[in-house]
Design a protein around this motif. Structure first.
Motif, PDB file in Angstrom:
ATOM      1  N   ALA A 232      -7.982   1.991  -5.331  1.00  0.00           N
ATOM      2  CA  ALA A 232      -7.174   2.726  -4.349  1.00  0.00           C
ATOM      3  C   ALA A 232      -7.745   4.112  -4.090  1.00  0.00           C
ATOM      4  CB  ALA A 232      -5.724   2.816  -4.839  1.00  0.00           C
ATOM      5  N   LEU A 233      -8.212   4.775  -5.147  1.00  0.00           N
ATOM      6  CA  LEU A 233      -8.799   6.110  -4.982  1.00  0.00           C
ATOM      7  C   LEU A 233     -10.083   6.070  -4.162  1.00  0.00           C
ATOM      8  CD1 LEU A 233      -8.251   7.465  -8.606  1.00  0.00           C
ATOM      9  CD2 LEU A 233      -7.241   8.436  -6.524  1.00  0.00           C
ATOM     10  N   HIS A 234     -10.883   5.019  -4.372  1.00  0.00           N
ATOM     11  CA  HIS A 234     -12.183   4.936  -3.707  1.00  0.00           C
ATOM     12  C   HIS A 234     -12.105   4.321  -2.311  1.00  0.00           C
ATOM     13  CE1 HIS A 234     -14.504   5.062  -7.799  1.00  0.00           C
ATOM     14  NE2 HIS A 234     -13.956   6.213  -7.463  1.00  0.00           N
ATOM     15  N   HIS A 235     -11.179   3.373  -2.125  1.00  0.00           N
ATOM     16  CA  HIS A 235     -11.171   2.609  -0.875  1.00  0.00           C
ATOM     17  C   HIS A 235      -9.870   2.734  -0.089  1.00  0.00           C
ATOM     18  CE1 HIS A 235     -14.830   0.714  -2.359  1.00  0.00           C
ATOM     19  NE2 HIS A 235     -14.203   0.395  -3.480  1.00  0.00           N
ATOM     20  N   GLY A 236      -8.839   3.301  -0.692  1.00  0.00           N
ATOM     21  CA  GLY A 236      -7.552   3.396  -0.017  1.00  0.00           C
ATOM     22  C   GLY A 236      -7.332   4.761   0.598  1.00  0.00           C
ATOM     23  N   ALA A 237      -6.059   5.099   0.798  1.00  0.00           N
ATOM     24  CA  ALA A 237      -5.701   6.385   1.392  1.00  0.00           C
ATOM     25  C   ALA A 237      -4.402   6.870   0.760  1.00  0.00           C
ATOM     26  CB  ALA A 237      -5.529   6.249   2.913  1.00  0.00           C
ATOM     27  N   PRO A 238      -4.257   8.179   0.603  1.00  0.00           N
ATOM     28  CA  PRO A 238      -3.033   8.696   0.000  1.00  0.00           C
ATOM     29  C   PRO A 238      -1.829   8.512   0.941  1.00  0.00           C
ATOM     30  CG  PRO A 238      -4.439  10.488   0.769  1.00  0.00           C
ATOM     31  CD  PRO A 238      -5.222   9.226   0.937  1.00  0.00           C
ATOM     32  N   PRO A 239      -0.619   8.484   0.377  1.00  0.00           N
ATOM     33  CA  PRO A 239      -0.319   8.657  -1.048  1.00  0.00           C
ATOM     34  C   PRO A 239      -0.565   7.377  -1.845  1.00  0.00           C
ATOM     35  CG  PRO A 239       1.714   8.302   0.175  1.00  0.00           C
ATOM     36  CD  PRO A 239       0.615   8.373   1.202  1.00  0.00           C
ATOM     37  N   ILE A 240      -1.034   7.541  -3.083  1.00  0.00           N
ATOM     38  CA  ILE A 240      -1.216   6.422  -4.001  1.00  0.00           C
ATOM     39  C   ILE A 240      -0.087   6.483  -5.030  1.00  0.00           C
ATOM     40  CG2 ILE A 240      -2.739   5.363  -5.709  1.00  0.00           C
ATOM     41  CD1 ILE A 240      -5.092   6.744  -4.197  1.00  0.00           C
ATOM     42  N   ILE A 241       0.741   5.483  -5.017  1.00  0.00           N
ATOM     43  CA  ILE A 241       1.951   5.493  -5.852  1.00  0.00           C
ATOM     44  C   ILE A 241       1.902   4.338  -6.842  1.00  0.00           C
ATOM     45  CG2 ILE A 241       4.476   5.431  -5.871  1.00  0.00           C
ATOM     46  CD1 ILE A 241       3.370   7.854  -4.422  1.00  0.00           C
ATOM     47  N   LEU A 242       2.153   4.627  -8.102  1.00  0.00           N
ATOM     48  CA  LEU A 242       2.304   3.608  -9.124  1.00  0.00           C
ATOM     49  C   LEU A 242       3.786   3.482  -9.474  1.00  0.00           C
ATOM     50  CD1 LEU A 242       0.240   2.801 -12.210  1.00  0.00           C
ATOM     51  CD2 LEU A 242       2.623   3.432 -12.571  1.00  0.00           C
ATOM     52  N   ARG A 243       4.274   2.252  -9.511  1.00  0.00           N
ATOM     53  CA  ARG A 243       5.670   1.997  -9.894  1.00  0.00           C
ATOM     54  C   ARG A 243       5.693   0.967 -11.010  1.00  0.00           C
ATOM     55  NH1 ARG A 243       5.661   2.096  -4.281  1.00  0.00           N
ATOM     56  NH2 ARG A 243       6.839   3.825  -3.349  1.00  0.00           N
ATOM     57  N   MET A 244       6.681   1.098 -11.905  1.00  0.00           N
ATOM     58  CA  MET A 244       6.850   0.141 -12.998  1.00  0.00           C
ATOM     59  C   MET A 244       8.327  -0.173 -13.170  1.00  0.00           C
ATOM     60  SD  MET A 244       4.170   1.540 -15.899  1.00  0.00           S
ATOM     61  CE  MET A 244       4.844   3.209 -15.845  1.00  0.00           C
ATOM     62  N   TRP A 245       8.578  -1.428 -13.523  1.00  0.00           N
ATOM     63  CA  TRP A 245       9.943  -1.858 -13.839  1.00  0.00           C
ATOM     64  C   TRP A 245       9.894  -3.160 -14.620  1.00  0.00           C
ATOM     65  CZ3 TRP A 245       7.825  -2.205  -8.963  1.00  0.00           C
ATOM     66  CH2 TRP A 245       7.790  -3.459  -8.346  1.00  0.00           C
ATOM     67  N   THR A 246      11.024  -3.577 -15.135  1.00  0.00           N
ATOM     68  CA  THR A 246      11.105  -4.862 -15.817  1.00  0.00           C
ATOM     69  C   THR A 246      12.096  -5.749 -15.078  1.00  0.00           C
ATOM     70  OG1 THR A 246      12.796  -4.009 -17.329  1.00  0.00           O
ATOM     71  CG2 THR A 246      10.509  -3.954 -18.086  1.00  0.00           C
ATOM     72  N   GLU A 247      11.851  -7.042 -15.152  1.00  0.00           N
ATOM     73  CA  GLU A 247      12.727  -8.029 -14.526  1.00  0.00           C
ATOM     74  C   GLU A 247      13.202  -8.999 -15.602  1.00  0.00           C
ATOM     75  OE1 GLU A 247      10.692  -9.917 -11.313  1.00  0.00           O
ATOM     76  OE2 GLU A 247      10.597  -8.077 -10.105  1.00  0.00           O
ATOM     77  N   ALA A 248      14.518  -9.131 -15.720  1.00  0.00           N
ATOM     78  CA  ALA A 248      15.085 -10.018 -16.740  1.00  0.00           C
ATOM     79  C   ALA A 248      15.724 -11.247 -16.134  1.00  0.00           C
ATOM     80  CB  ALA A 248      16.115  -9.257 -17.573  1.00  0.00           C
ATOM     81  N   ALA A 249      15.843 -11.285 -14.810  1.00  0.00           N
ATOM     82  CA  ALA A 249      16.566 -12.381 -14.160  1.00  0.00           C
ATOM     83  C   ALA A 249      15.794 -13.691 -14.286  1.00  0.00           C
ATOM     84  CB  ALA A 249      16.802 -12.051 -12.679  1.00  0.00           C
ATOM     85  N   GLY A 250      16.536 -14.792 -14.435  1.00  0.00           N
ATOM     86  CA  GLY A 250      15.929 -16.114 -14.432  1.00  0.00           C
ATOM     87  C   GLY A 250      15.179 -16.408 -15.716  1.00  0.00           C
ATOM     88  N   ALA A 251      14.297 -17.402 -15.641  1.00  0.00           N
ATOM     89  CA  ALA A 251      13.568 -17.872 -16.821  1.00  0.00           C
ATOM     90  C   ALA A 251      12.192 -17.243 -16.937  1.00  0.00           C
ATOM     91  CB  ALA A 251      13.447 -19.392 -16.767  1.00  0.00           C
ATOM     92  N   ASP A 252      11.908 -16.213 -16.147  1.00  0.00           N
ATOM     93  CA  ASP A 252      10.563 -15.638 -16.129  1.00  0.00           C
ATOM     94  C   ASP A 252      10.622 -14.116 -16.233  1.00  0.00           C
ATOM     95  OD1 ASP A 252       7.795 -15.747 -15.998  1.00  0.00           O
ATOM     96  OD2 ASP A 252       7.738 -15.603 -13.817  1.00  0.00           O
ATOM     97  N   PRO A 253      11.111 -13.567 -17.359  1.00  0.00           N
ATOM     98  CA  PRO A 253      11.168 -12.103 -17.496  1.00  0.00           C
ATOM     99  C   PRO A 253       9.768 -11.515 -17.439  1.00  0.00           C
ATOM    100  CG  PRO A 253      11.580 -13.176 -19.605  1.00  0.00           C
ATOM    101  CD  PRO A 253      11.599 -14.254 -18.569  1.00  0.00           C
TER     102      PRO A 253
END
Length: 329
Positions: A232-253
Motif C-alpha cells: 500500500a505504501l509503495h503502490h497505493g495512495a493515502p490514507p492507508i488505514i489498518l483495522r482489526m476486529w474479531t468475529e465470533a458469530a457462526g461456526a467460523d470465529p
C-alpha cells in the motif's frame, strides 16, 4: 510424458457412475507409470481398492482432511509435486473429491471453488491430470461451480468439452463480485503515515495478544500485514488505514485485519492467486501477495474507483470480548 494438462469433472448420481469414470482414470495412470493419488475417505478407499484389485497397489490413497487443509497451500503443494514428477519424466494423476471442503464455512468453500478455477492456469505445462468427482448430493452451489471450473466433463471413459466452463480469471472476478461487509463499529483503527513499520507490528501484536490467536498464527499475521502495508505504501495512495476486529458469530470465529488505501490496482495484477513457478515466469502477480495467501486462512481483495481493501482472516479457537484500545502512535 505428455505436456498437456487435463482437469475433468466427473458428475455422478450413483456409486456405479463414480466407478465408471474413476477406475479407467486410475488404471490408465498405473499402466503409464504415473504417480497416481486418490484423495478420499476410508469408505471410498475400500470401494476403490476392491474394484481396482491388484492395480490398487500402484495408487497412493491420501486422507482428504489432510489434503484439503488450506486452499493456497494445497495448490502450492500439488503444483510442486506435479513439477517434481514431471522433472523425472512422469505424470502426476490426482483423483480428488470435494466432499470435505464442500461442508466448510462459506468463505472457505468459495476459496476452494476459486482454486478449482485457478488450477487451470497454474498447472499449464505440467502434464498433470486431475479428475474431480462431484456427487449430485453435494450442495447445489458447489455442483454448479464445478461445472464452471473444469474444462472437461467425464462420463465413463469418455471425456468431452464442458460447455459451461468459464475463463479462470473471469470466474475469480465473479467470486469477488459482492462487496465486503463493513467493519464493525468497534473495529480498532490505525492510520499508517510513515514507512517505519516497527510500531505497526507492535500495535498488531498488542491487539492480538488480547485474543486467542495462537502465537504461530500471530507470526504469520505480522509477516502478512507487513507485506500488505508495504504494498500500500509503495503502490497505493493515502490514507492507508489498518483495522482489526474479531468475529465470533457462526461456526467460523476469526481474527480479521484489513488494510485500505485510496489507490486502485492495475488490471492483470493477478491478486497473488497463482503460485510463482521455480522459473519465476508464471503469471500470478507479486510473490508477496501469494505468500500472504499462504500465511492467512482467507484473503479477500477488492479494488475500484473508491480505493482498495485487502482483508486478512485467521481462524480463532474462541473469541472473547476485546476492549478497544487508544491509538498511541
Amino acid at each position: 510424458m505428455s505436456e498437456s494438462f487435463t482437469h475433468c469433472v466427473l458428475p455422478y448420481d450413483r456409486v456405479d457412475d463414480l466407478l465408471d469414470g474413476a477406475l479407467p482414470f486410475l488404471r490408465d495412470g498405473a499402466a503409464a507409470g504415473d504417480r497416481v493419488l486418490a484423495v478420499c475417505g476410508i469408505a471410498r478407499e475400500m470401494l476403490l481398492r476392491d474394484a481396482l484389485g491388484p492395480t490398487a497397489a500402484s495408487v497412493e490413497f491420501v486422507d482428504p482432511g489432510t489434503w484439503y487443509s488450506h486452499p493456497a497451500r494445497t495448490l502450492a503443494d500439488c503444483l510442486s509435486d506435479a513439477d517434481d514428477v514431471a522433472w523425472h519424466g512422469r505424470r502426476l494423476r490426482v483423483l480428488g473429491e470435494p466432499v470435505v471442503w464442500a461442508a466448510r464455512p462459506p468463505l472457505e468453500v468459495l476459496e476452494w471453488q476459486r482454486v478449482e478455477a485457478m488450477v487451470n492456469i497454474a498447472f499449464r505445462g505440467t502434464g498433470a491430470a486431475i479428475m474431480c468427482p462431484y456427487s449430485s448430493s453435494l450442495p447445489a452451489g458447489v455442483v454448479a461451480a464445478g461445472r464452471r471450473t473444469h474444462p472437461e466433463t467425464v462420463r465413463g471413459a469418455t471425456s468431452m468439452a464442458n460447455p459451461l466452463y468459464m475463463d479462470p480469471w473471469a470466474y475469480s472476478a465473479k467470486c469477488d463480485g459482492e462487496p465486503l461487509p463493513m467493519p464493525p463499529a468497534e473495529a480498532d483503527e490505525f492510520e499508517v503515515v510513515r514507512p517505519d513499520l516497527f510500531w505497526l507490528r507492535a500495535y498488531v501484536t498488542d491487539y492480538a495478544h488480547r485474543t486467542p490467536l495462537p502465537d504461530e498464527d500471530l507470526q504469520r499475521l505480522l509477516v502478512a500485514v507487513t507485506e500488505v502495508v508495504t504494498n500500500a505504501l509503495h503502490h497505493g495512495a493515502p490514507p492507508i488505514i489498518l483495522r482489526m476486529w474479531t468475529e465470533a458469530a457462526g461456526a467460523d470465529p476469526a481474527f480479521v485485519c484489513e488494510v485500505t488505501d485510496a489507490g486502485t490496482w492495475e488490471p492483470g495484477s493477478g491478486y497473488g492467486l497463482v503460485p510463482p513457478r521455480t522459473s519465476g515466469t508464471a503469471t500470478g502477480g507479486r510473490f508477496g501477495l501469494w505468500a500472504v495467501r499462504l500465511l492467512c486462512s482467507i484473503v479477500q481483495i477488492r479494488t475500484g474507483p473508491g480505493g482498495s481493501t485487502v482483508r486478512l482472516r485467521l481462524r480463532l479457537p474462541a473469541v472473547p470480548a476485546v476492549p478497544p484500545v487508544v491509538n498511541g502512535v
